[in-house]
Write a protein that holds these residues in place. Structure first.
Motif, mmCIF file in Angstrom:
data_model
loop_
_atom_site.group_PDB
_atom_site.id
_atom_site.type_symbol
_atom_site.label_atom_id
_atom_site.label_comp_id
_atom_site.label_asym_id
_atom_site.label_seq_id
_atom_site.Cartn_x
_atom_site.Cartn_y
_atom_site.Cartn_z
ATOM 1 N N GLN A 117 -15.229 -38.559 13.918
ATOM 2 C CA GLN A 117 -14.485 -39.800 13.662
ATOM 3 C C GLN A 117 -13.023 -39.507 13.361
ATOM 4 O OE1 GLN A 117 -16.819 -41.465 10.478
ATOM 5 N NE2 GLN A 117 -18.141 -42.603 11.877
ATOM 6 N N ARG A 118 -12.782 -38.466 12.578
ATOM 7 C CA ARG A 118 -11.399 -38.117 12.217
ATOM 8 C C ARG A 118 -10.613 -37.682 13.437
ATOM 9 N NH1 ARG A 118 -8.027 -40.148 9.400
ATOM 10 N NH2 ARG A 118 -6.222 -38.833 9.135
ATOM 11 N N LEU A 119 -11.227 -36.873 14.300
ATOM 12 C CA LEU A 119 -10.557 -36.428 15.518
ATOM 13 C C LEU A 119 -10.219 -37.607 16.424
ATOM 14 C CD1 LEU A 119 -12.442 -33.180 16.505
ATOM 15 C CD2 LEU A 119 -9.996 -33.419 16.093
ATOM 16 N N LEU B 183 -7.803 -30.991 8.997
ATOM 17 C CA LEU B 183 -9.054 -31.687 9.276
ATOM 18 C C LEU B 183 -10.075 -31.431 8.168
ATOM 19 C CD1 LEU B 183 -9.475 -31.081 13.102
ATOM 20 C CD2 LEU B 183 -9.139 -33.289 11.975
ATOM 21 N N ALA B 184 -10.179 -30.171 7.752
ATOM 22 C CA ALA B 184 -11.117 -29.824 6.682
ATOM 23 C C ALA B 184 -10.790 -30.597 5.407
ATOM 24 C CB ALA B 184 -11.095 -28.325 6.424
ATOM 25 N N ASP B 185 -9.528 -30.647 5.061
ATOM 26 C CA ASP B 185 -9.111 -31.402 3.869
ATOM 27 C C ASP B 185 -9.473 -32.876 4.014
ATOM 28 O OD1 ASP B 185 -8.036 -29.041 2.867
ATOM 29 O OD2 ASP B 185 -5.958 -29.573 3.382
ATOM 30 N N ASP B 186 -9.243 -33.435 5.202
ATOM 31 C CA ASP B 186 -9.491 -34.861 5.434
ATOM 32 C C ASP B 186 -10.965 -35.231 5.376
ATOM 33 O OD1 ASP B 186 -6.775 -35.206 5.733
ATOM 34 O OD2 ASP B 186 -6.842 -35.429 7.918
ATOM 35 N N VAL B 187 -11.844 -34.308 5.786
ATOM 36 C CA VAL B 187 -13.274 -34.639 5.830
ATOM 37 C C VAL B 187 -14.062 -34.048 4.663
ATOM 38 C CG1 VAL B 187 -13.275 -34.962 8.328
ATOM 39 C CG2 VAL B 187 -13.898 -32.728 7.374
ATOM 40 N N GLY B 188 -13.370 -33.394 3.735
ATOM 41 C CA GLY B 188 -14.028 -32.860 2.558
ATOM 42 C C GLY B 188 -14.845 -31.615 2.831
ATOM 43 N N SER B 189 -14.286 -30.707 3.616
ATOM 44 C CA SER B 189 -14.979 -29.467 3.950
ATOM 45 C C SER B 189 -14.006 -28.307 3.815
ATOM 46 C CB SER B 189 -15.534 -29.558 5.380
ATOM 47 O OG SER B 189 -16.332 -28.421 5.675
ATOM 48 N N GLU C 44 -13.258 -22.906 7.562
ATOM 49 C CA GLU C 44 -14.196 -22.079 8.329
ATOM 50 C C GLU C 44 -15.310 -22.911 8.959
ATOM 51 O OE1 GLU C 44 -12.043 -19.613 5.383
ATOM 52 O OE2 GLU C 44 -13.171 -21.486 5.217
ATOM 53 N N VAL C 45 -15.843 -23.857 8.215
ATOM 54 C CA VAL C 45 -16.923 -24.701 8.725
ATOM 55 C C VAL C 45 -16.395 -25.621 9.824
ATOM 56 C CG1 VAL C 45 -18.592 -26.504 8.126
ATOM 57 C CG2 VAL C 45 -18.234 -24.558 6.589
ATOM 58 N N VAL C 46 -15.232 -26.212 9.601
ATOM 59 C CA VAL C 46 -14.625 -27.085 10.606
ATOM 60 C C VAL C 46 -14.318 -26.288 11.870
ATOM 61 C CG1 VAL C 46 -12.531 -28.409 11.147
ATOM 62 C CG2 VAL C 46 -13.762 -28.816 9.010
ATOM 63 N N SER C 47 -13.783 -25.093 11.728
ATOM 64 C CA SER C 47 -13.482 -24.255 12.890
ATOM 65 C C SER C 47 -14.749 -23.926 13.674
ATOM 66 C CB SER C 47 -12.785 -22.968 12.462
ATOM 67 O OG SER C 47 -11.506 -23.263 11.936
ATOM 68 N N ARG C 48 -15.835 -23.675 12.980
ATOM 69 C CA ARG C 48 -17.110 -23.375 13.646
ATOM 70 C C ARG C 48 -17.581 -24.578 14.462
ATOM 71 N NH1 ARG C 48 -20.784 -22.774 9.511
ATOM 72 N NH2 ARG C 48 -19.567 -20.993 8.843
ATOM 73 N N LEU C 49 -17.533 -25.773 13.881
ATOM 74 C CA LEU C 49 -17.948 -26.980 14.601
ATOM 75 C C LEU C 49 -17.046 -27.254 15.800
ATOM 76 C CD1 LEU C 49 -18.825 -29.392 11.664
ATOM 77 C CD2 LEU C 49 -20.400 -28.454 13.365
ATOM 78 N N LEU C 50 -15.738 -27.111 15.599
ATOM 79 C CA LEU C 50 -14.809 -27.321 16.707
ATOM 80 C C LEU C 50 -15.069 -26.323 17.827
ATOM 81 C CD1 LEU C 50 -11.501 -27.984 14.735
ATOM 82 C CD2 LEU C 50 -12.927 -29.672 15.921
ATOM 83 N N GLY C 51 -15.362 -25.085 17.468
ATOM 84 C CA GLY C 51 -15.667 -24.065 18.458
ATOM 85 C C GLY C 51 -16.921 -24.414 19.258
#
Length: 83
Positions: A19-21, A38-44, A47-54
């Motif tokens: 949704q944020r993207l 993005l991590a700051d915006d979604v509360g994560s 590293e976790v955000v980078s993994r999902l984006l990957g």
């Protein structure tokens, strides 16, 4: 404020990130945002955000660049934002 709290508390991370993207992307599908933002915006965490984006990039939904993300398959990302 309550909407943000509900999203962070109850929506799955994949849903919040998708949704944020979609919200950040310009009409061409480019979101000029870092993984950390993005991590700051979604509360994560980054590293976790980078993994999902990957994972999404490997699936062909987006292309990752330094400081920007290009959404290639907006429809599939929109589906991810609802689950």
């Amino acid at each position: 404020m309550f909407t943000l709290i509900n999203e962070v508390a109850f929506a799955p991370l994949k849903q919040r990130l998708a949704q944020r993207l979609l919200a950040e992307a310009d009409p061409r599908g480019v979101a000029a945002v870092t993984h950390q933002k993005l991590a700051d915006d979604v509360g994560s965490v980054r590293e976790v955000v980078s993994r999902l984006l990957g994972q999404w990039a490997e699936a062909g939904l987006m292309e990752l660049r330094r400081g920007a993300i290009e959404i290639v398959d907006r429809t599939s990302l929109a589906v991810a934002s609802r689950h």
